[in-house]
Motif scaffolding. Structure first.
Motif, PDB file in Angstrom:
ATOM      1  N   GLU A 136      26.219   1.018 -12.819  1.00  0.00           N
ATOM      2  CA  GLU A 136      25.605   2.341 -12.893  1.00  0.00           C
ATOM      3  C   GLU A 136      24.225   2.264 -13.534  1.00  0.00           C
ATOM      4  N   VAL A 137      24.083   1.422 -14.540  1.00  0.00           N
ATOM      5  CA  VAL A 137      22.767   1.262 -15.203  1.00  0.00           C
ATOM      6  C   VAL A 137      21.750   0.698 -14.212  1.00  0.00           C
ATOM      7  N   CYS A 138      22.132  -0.319 -13.453  1.00  0.00           N
ATOM      8  CA  CYS A 138      21.223  -0.904 -12.461  1.00  0.00           C
ATOM      9  C   CYS A 138      20.869   0.115 -11.372  1.00  0.00           C
ATOM     10  N   LYS A 139      21.884   0.872 -11.027  1.00  0.00           N
ATOM     11  CA  LYS A 139      21.642   1.871  -9.977  1.00  0.00           C
ATOM     12  C   LYS A 139      20.668   2.946 -10.442  1.00  0.00           C
ATOM     13  N   ARG A 140      20.848   3.427 -11.680  1.00  0.00           N
ATOM     14  CA  ARG A 140      19.919   4.450 -12.181  1.00  0.00           C
ATOM     15  C   ARG A 140      18.508   3.891 -12.377  1.00  0.00           C
ATOM     16  N   ARG A 141      18.420   2.650 -12.832  1.00  0.00           N
ATOM     17  CA  ARG A 141      17.085   2.051 -12.990  1.00  0.00           C
ATOM     18  C   ARG A 141      16.397   1.908 -11.638  1.00  0.00           C
ATOM     19  N   PHE A 142      17.146   1.493 -10.624  1.00  0.00           N
ATOM     20  CA  PHE A 142      16.568   1.374  -9.293  1.00  0.00           C
ATOM     21  C   PHE A 142      16.138   2.749  -8.778  1.00  0.00           C
ATOM     22  N   GLU A 143      16.952   3.763  -9.015  1.00  0.00           N
ATOM     23  CA  GLU A 143      16.605   5.130  -8.591  1.00  0.00           C
ATOM     24  C   GLU A 143      15.343   5.618  -9.318  1.00  0.00           C
ATOM     25  N   ARG A 144      15.256   5.365 -10.597  1.00  0.00           N
ATOM     26  CA  ARG A 144      14.097   5.803 -11.374  1.00  0.00           C
ATOM     27  C   ARG A 144      12.823   5.075 -10.911  1.00  0.00           C
ATOM     28  N   ASP A 145      12.973   3.757 -10.659  1.00  0.00           N
ATOM     29  CA  ASP A 145      11.791   2.992 -10.213  1.00  0.00           C
ATOM     30  C   ASP A 145      11.333   3.456  -8.836  1.00  0.00           C
ATOM     31  N   CYS A 146      12.261   3.815  -7.976  1.00  0.00           N
ATOM     32  CA  CYS A 146      11.873   4.323  -6.642  1.00  0.00           C
ATOM     33  C   CYS A 146      11.122   5.648  -6.757  1.00  0.00           C
ATOM     34  N   LYS A 147      11.602   6.520  -7.618  1.00  0.00           N
ATOM     35  CA  LYS A 147      10.921   7.795  -7.809  1.00  0.00           C
ATOM     36  C   LYS A 147       9.518   7.589  -8.402  1.00  0.00           C
ATOM     37  N   GLU A 148       9.439   6.686  -9.366  1.00  0.00           N
ATOM     38  CA  GLU A 148       8.118   6.395  -9.968  1.00  0.00           C
ATOM     39  C   GLU A 148       7.165   5.821  -8.937  1.00  0.00           C
ATOM     40  N   ALA A 149       7.714   4.945  -8.059  1.00  0.00           N
ATOM     41  CA  ALA A 149       6.867   4.357  -7.008  1.00  0.00           C
ATOM     42  C   ALA A 149       6.389   5.437  -6.033  1.00  0.00           C
ATOM     43  N   ASP A 150       7.250   6.392  -5.681  1.00  0.00           N
ATOM     44  CA  ASP A 150       6.844   7.482  -4.775  1.00  0.00           C
ATOM     45  C   ASP A 150       5.772   8.355  -5.416  1.00  0.00           C
ATOM     46  N   ARG A 151       5.946   8.683  -6.693  1.00  0.00           N
ATOM     47  CA  ARG A 151       4.944   9.501  -7.378  1.00  0.00           C
ATOM     48  C   ARG A 151       3.608   8.754  -7.482  1.00  0.00           C
ATOM     49  N   ALA A 152       3.654   7.451  -7.753  1.00  0.00           N
ATOM     50  CA  ALA A 152       2.401   6.656  -7.839  1.00  0.00           C
ATOM     51  C   ALA A 152       1.732   6.590  -6.475  1.00  0.00           C
ATOM     52  N   GLN A 153       2.523   6.483  -5.404  1.00  0.00           N
ATOM     53  CA  GLN A 153       1.954   6.416  -4.065  1.00  0.00           C
ATOM     54  C   GLN A 153       1.298   7.747  -3.687  1.00  0.00           C
ATOM     55  N   GLN A 154       1.979   8.835  -4.033  1.00  0.00           N
ATOM     56  CA  GLN A 154       1.408  10.154  -3.735  1.00  0.00           C
ATOM     57  C   GLN A 154       0.111  10.384  -4.544  1.00  0.00           C
ATOM     58  N   TYR A 155       0.095   9.940  -5.804  1.00  0.00           N
ATOM     59  CA  TYR A 155      -1.105  10.083  -6.627  1.00  0.00           C
ATOM     60  C   TYR A 155      -2.259   9.268  -6.056  1.00  0.00           C
ATOM     61  N   PHE A 156      -1.953   8.031  -5.568  1.00  0.00           N
ATOM     62  CA  PHE A 156      -2.979   7.192  -4.968  1.00  0.00           C
ATOM     63  C   PHE A 156      -3.522   7.849  -3.698  1.00  0.00           C
ATOM     64  N   GLU A 157      -2.643   8.414  -2.907  1.00  0.00           N
ATOM     65  CA  GLU A 157      -3.102   9.059  -1.666  1.00  0.00           C
ATOM     66  C   GLU A 157      -3.981  10.269  -1.982  1.00  0.00           C
ATOM     67  N   ARG A 158      -3.658  11.053  -2.986  1.00  0.00           N
ATOM     68  CA  ARG A 158      -4.491  12.197  -3.349  1.00  0.00           C
ATOM     69  C   ARG A 158      -5.858  11.716  -3.856  1.00  0.00           C
ATOM     70  N   MET A 159      -5.875  10.680  -4.666  1.00  0.00           N
ATOM     71  CA  MET A 159      -7.140  10.160  -5.193  1.00  0.00           C
ATOM     72  C   MET A 159      -7.994   9.585  -4.067  1.00  0.00           C
ATOM     73  N   ASP A 160      -7.347   8.927  -3.118  1.00  0.00           N
ATOM     74  CA  ASP A 160      -8.106   8.322  -2.035  1.00  0.00           C
ATOM     75  C   ASP A 160      -8.669   9.403  -1.105  1.00  0.00           C
ATOM     76  N   ALA A 161      -8.034  10.521  -0.982  1.00  0.00           N
ATOM     77  CA  ALA A 161      -8.509  11.600  -0.097  1.00  0.00           C
ATOM     78  C   ALA A 161      -9.565  12.471  -0.785  1.00  0.00           C
ATOM     79  N   ASP A 162      -9.622  12.395  -2.103  1.00  0.00           N
ATOM     80  CA  ASP A 162     -10.564  13.224  -2.856  1.00  0.00           C
ATOM     81  C   ASP A 162     -11.918  12.504  -2.891  1.00  0.00           C
TER      82      ASP A 162
END
Length: 589
Positions: A146-172
């Motif tokens: 369960e710990v590994c699963k939650r860490r993987f879930e958290r890292d995926c969410k962080e990666a999605d947020r970082a990708q969305q932030y990069f896309e907004r910065m690149d479009a600005d």
């Protein structure tokens, strides 16, 4: 028995269900242990009941056993009394079988179950410990997953947020290139972390699935199977004990049956006619029936005399007033002198007096024979001393020989006195036909003189005459009573053989031999021997010894008490029992 057929879909539900199963099994196995303890207690109480019952039966048998007194000895001649004693003995053996039941219950069931209970508790504890440990391990693995699963879930969410932030910065268009690059690198980093978490989660998930499969298909089934085997073994052991419980009783049934058969046989051995004859024989007086009472005519003046056979004497008729004379009904009158204990038993009826006198004579005969045996033994020892002075002083035996001679003379005098009384009684008894009842033993003995220099041949002649006289059966003249001397009442007479002229071996030379001689039999001391001389050994009357060398004709037997004590004793002082395989076994006793 306790296996899971289909594991639940939810792991949490499954773990909860597994825990409930362990709780149920723990309660059931504990109840099984309590049942074994209860059955053990039941058998123990049964054993105590058997022990108490056997004790009470033994006490009852002992309570009614005949006491060692004259009355009980008199009662033993009746068949119904002997049957009762036999029944008491059988009852005592019957009680012993109940003791055997108690012992077998204790050894075969109680002890075994007590030992098995300890093993059962230890085995149960071990199995549940393994089950709890397996449960804890799978729960720990599940939590780690369960710990590994939650860490993987958290890292995926962080990666999605970082990708969305990069896309907004690149479009600005207002954002600098450096900020865009920084946002891109941050997104890449988050994606890398998510990828690593995914890899860890995947590998741990694979590991967990393997452990879960091992847990639910191997570990837990094995533990449940062990618990099932343990439970089946417990049930089987209870069944075996119950069978043993019945077999313990069944094993003693044949012996109990023999005890009951013995009681039945004892009851069937009762002979009423024999017992009634014993009563008649015991109290038979020997008196003649009284004669007819004569008619006394008071109408005529005449001298009235009683007949010789009348119950009233002429003197009584003269002294007592007329009309007050009372006939003596002798069978029903109590003897006032009875129990006064006169030496000649004159207070007893003739037949009973004759029995008592004969018994007293038999006792004196036994005492005389015992003294004569001692005299013969001492005479033989004195002859050995005369031939072999180194073995002892012949004069040392003289005081004892004189004492024995005085004892014999005194006993003979007593016997002659009782013989005279016996002859007097028999002369007075009716139908007297045997006038030669008296034994000629003491007349023969009076003609022989006991001296210190008496020879063995004279002793042999005296002993033979005594034995022949005593072996002659004694019978009452009227045939109503016969005093037979059987093997128990006859006086045992030992005829001493003439000693060989061979010289006695030197004791010192034989004892110098270091080789230990083997035992060829045993012997029992008939008389005490002090053994003052060198090479001899002191013995007490009735002592049991080992025979290591038989009498070679010199009148001595070599015996051993223990490994350190051995020596010679007079052969006439001991009764030898040689082994059947002893070569050349012979005795001069």
């Amino acid at each position: 028995m306790f296996l899971f057929c289909n594991p639940p879909a939810s792991l949490n539900t499954h773990l909860v269900h597994e825990k409930d199963q362990f709780d149920n099994l723990e309660k059931h196995t504990q109840w099984g242990i309590e049942f074994v303890e209860k059955y053990t207690k039941f058998v123990k109480e049964r054993s105590e009941i058997e022990t108490s019952y056997a004790k009470q039966i033994r006490n009852l048998s002992k309570k009614y056993q005949p006491k060692k007194n004259s009355r009980e000895e008199d009662e033993s001649k009746y068949t119904f009394c002997r049957a009762f004693v036999t029944s008491l003995n059988e009852l005592n053996d019957y009680a012993g079988q109940h003791e055997v039941i108690a012992e077998n219950l204790t050894s075969q069931i109680i002890s075994e179950l007590s030992r098995y209970l300890q093993e059962l508790k230890s085995e149960r504890k071990s199995h549940f410990h393994d089950g709890r440990k397996a449960q804890q391990h799978i729960e720990s693995s599940w939590k780690q997953l369960e710990v590994c699963k939650r860490r993987f879930e958290r890292d995926c969410k962080e990666a999605d947020r970082a990708q969305q932030y990069f896309e907004r910065m690149d479009a600005d268009i207002n954002v600098t290139k450096a900020d865009v690059e920084k946002a891109r690198q941050h997104a890449q980093s988050r994606h890398q972390m998510a990828s690593d978490s995914k890899s860890d989660y995947s590998s741990y998930l694979q590991k967990f699935n393997q452990e879960q499969n091992e847990h639910y298909f191997n570990v837990i089934p094995n533990i449940f199977q062990k618990l099932q085997d343990m439970e089946e073994k417990r049930i089987d052991r209870i069944g075996v004990c119950m069978k043993t419980f019945a077999d313990v009783d069944r094993q003693v049934l044949p012996i109990v049956g023999k005890c009951l058969d013995g009681m039945t046989k004892a009851a069937e051995s009762i002979e009423p006619k024999t017992d009634s004859k014993q009563v008649v024989e015991s109290y038979k007086s020997g008196f003649e029936p009284p004669g007819d009472v004569e008619f006394e005519d008071y109408g005529q003046a005449m001298k009235r005399t009683a007949s010789d056979t009348s119950l009233t004497s002429s003197r009584e008729a003269k002294e007592k007033p007329v009309g007050k004379s009372k006939g003596k009904l002798w069978p029903f009158i109590k003897n006032k002198n009875k129990g006064s204990g006169q030496e000649d038993f004159s207070h007893l009826p003739p037949e009973q007096r004759r029995k008592k006198l004969q018994g007293k004579i038999d006792e004196l005969n036994k005492d005389i024979q015992k003294e004569m045996d001692q005299r013969d033994a001492l005479t033989k020892m004195k002859d050995v001393y005369v031939k072999n002075p180194q073995m002892g002083d012949p004069a040392s035996v003289d005081p004892r020989l004189s004492e024995i001679a005085q004892n014999i003379e005194k006993l003979q005098f007593e016997a002659q006195k009782f013989e005279g009384w016996l002859a007097e009684v028999e002369e007075r008894m009716p139908s007297k036909s045997d006038t030669n009842r008296r034994s000629g033993l003491y007349e023969t003995q009076n003609n022989s003189t006991v001296s210190n220099n008496s020879t063995v041949s004279n002793n042999s002649t005296v002993s033979n005459n005594c034995a022949q006289d005593r072996e002659r059966p004694l019978s009452s003249p009227d045939g109503s009573y016969t005093e037979e001397q059987n093997s128990e009442t006859q006086v045992k007479v030992n005829i001493n053989p003439v000693l060989p002229t061979s010289s006695t071996p030197e004791f010192d030379d034989e004892f110098d031999d270091d080789e230990t001689l083997p035992t060829i039999g045993t012997c029992k001391a008939l008389y005490p021997f002090e053994g003052h001389n060198e090479g001899t050994i002191a013995v007490a009357e009735g002592e049991l010894l080992y025979v290591i060398e038989e009498d070679k004709g010199d009148g001595w037997t070599r015996v051993r008490r223990n490994e350190d004590e051995e020596g010679y004793v007079p052969s006439s002082y001991v009764e030898v029992f040689l082994e059947t395989n002893a070569k050349g076994a012979m005795t001069y006793i």
